[in-house]
Design an enzyme around this catalytic site. Structure first.
Site, mmCIF file in Angstrom:
data_model
loop_
_atom_site.group_PDB
_atom_site.id
_atom_site.type_symbol
_atom_site.label_atom_id
_atom_site.label_comp_id
_atom_site.label_asym_id
_atom_site.label_seq_id
_atom_site.Cartn_x
_atom_site.Cartn_y
_atom_site.Cartn_z
ATOM 1 N N LEU A 98 0.901 -1.146 0.000
ATOM 2 C CA LEU A 98 0.000 0.000 0.000
ATOM 3 C C LEU A 98 0.939 1.195 0.000
ATOM 4 C CD1 LEU A 98 -2.991 0.857 0.176
ATOM 5 C CD2 LEU A 98 -2.752 0.905 2.664
ATOM 6 N N ASP A 99 0.877 2.018 -1.039
ATOM 7 C CA ASP A 99 1.957 2.989 -1.239
ATOM 8 C C ASP A 99 2.081 3.964 -0.066
ATOM 9 O OD1 ASP A 99 0.675 5.675 -1.901
ATOM 10 O OD2 ASP A 99 -0.300 4.429 -3.414
ATOM 11 N N LYS A 100 3.239 4.581 0.017
ATOM 12 C CA LYS A 100 3.606 5.406 1.171
ATOM 13 C C LYS A 100 2.611 6.521 1.440
ATOM 14 C CE LYS A 100 7.585 7.912 3.096
ATOM 15 N NZ LYS A 100 9.014 8.293 2.900
#
Length: 232
Positions: A98-100
């Site tokens: 889950l991207d930053k």
């Protein structure tokens, strides 16, 4: 068993990651640098970066409400890595990413086989998100998002998209391309301001506070096994 399966069952990493670590010379078996495809037994001494590992006795799977700014990696060189943030007493690793800049539900486990089944694209497992974009959305945007958008030299799978506000919508994906929702929106002239994942397959975020985790219930674990074909 094969070394990559041993490392996966030991909760070190996925099989694919294990193969990379073998290629990098980071794995030893009985003091000797491991070979790709090597077979090992439970009574052999397997070390990763000089530290011994053993097979997992208890399966752990956590639901975690990831805050923005945390990176979904077990790589210790990343100062904001998810493993150090959670600081769980047993070795676990994230199931997918889950991207930053996003927040919400992500699973972490020491069950490498279950992780692999969840991540396999052919299984069409659902993930549900709430998204806020930078300007009002319309029927054309919803139609194009749901029918598939050209990104990363491919066209995304058809998906369910439902408007929830002037600039917000819910989307259910069955694939996990890199920064997929953000890229889809950008391709249609929108920019994502907030992105939160609420569901992975049968696991819901619920009222879990940001930055906190919980262990899955036995019922939730059994349902994941059923959905991945490990339980009839």
């Amino acid at each position: 068993m094969r070394l990559n399966k041993f490392l996966s069952d030991a909760g070190v990493c996925s099989r694919r990651q294990a193969d990379r670590m073998v290629e990098e010379g980071r794995i030893t078996v009985d003091g000797k640098v491991a070979l790709m495809g090597q077979q090992v037994t439970e009574d052999q001494k397997v070390c990763v970066d000089g530290k011994p590992v053993s097979l997992v006795k208890k399966k752990v799977i956590l639901a975690f409400n990831k805050p923005k700014g945390i990176v979904c990696t077990s790589e210790k060189r990343e100062k904001d890595n998810i493993i150090d943030y959670i600081n769980y007493p047993e070795r676990i690793y994230p199931v997918g990413r889950l991207d930053k800049d996003s927040e919400g539900l992500i699973l972490l486990t020491n069950d490498g086989e279950l992780m692999n089944e969840i991540l396999r694209a052919r299984n069409y497992h659902e993930k549900e998100y709430e998204v806020k974009v930078n300007r009002p959305i319309n029927a054309k945007f919803l139609k194009e998002m749901s029918e598939g958008v050209e990104i990363l030299d491919t066209v995304t799978r058809p998906c369910v998209v439902r408007q929830t506000g002037t600039c917000t919508f819910r989307i259910i994906l069955t694939q996990g391309l890199n920064r997929q929702i953000r890229r889809m929106c950008e391709a249609l002239g929108y920019r994502v301001r907030d992105l939160k994942r609420y569901r992975i397959m049968s696991i819901h975020l619920g009222n879990l506070p940001v930055g906190k985790y919980r262990e899955l219930t036995a019922k939730e674990y059994r349902e994941l096994e059923r959905m991945t074909g490990r339980r009839q």
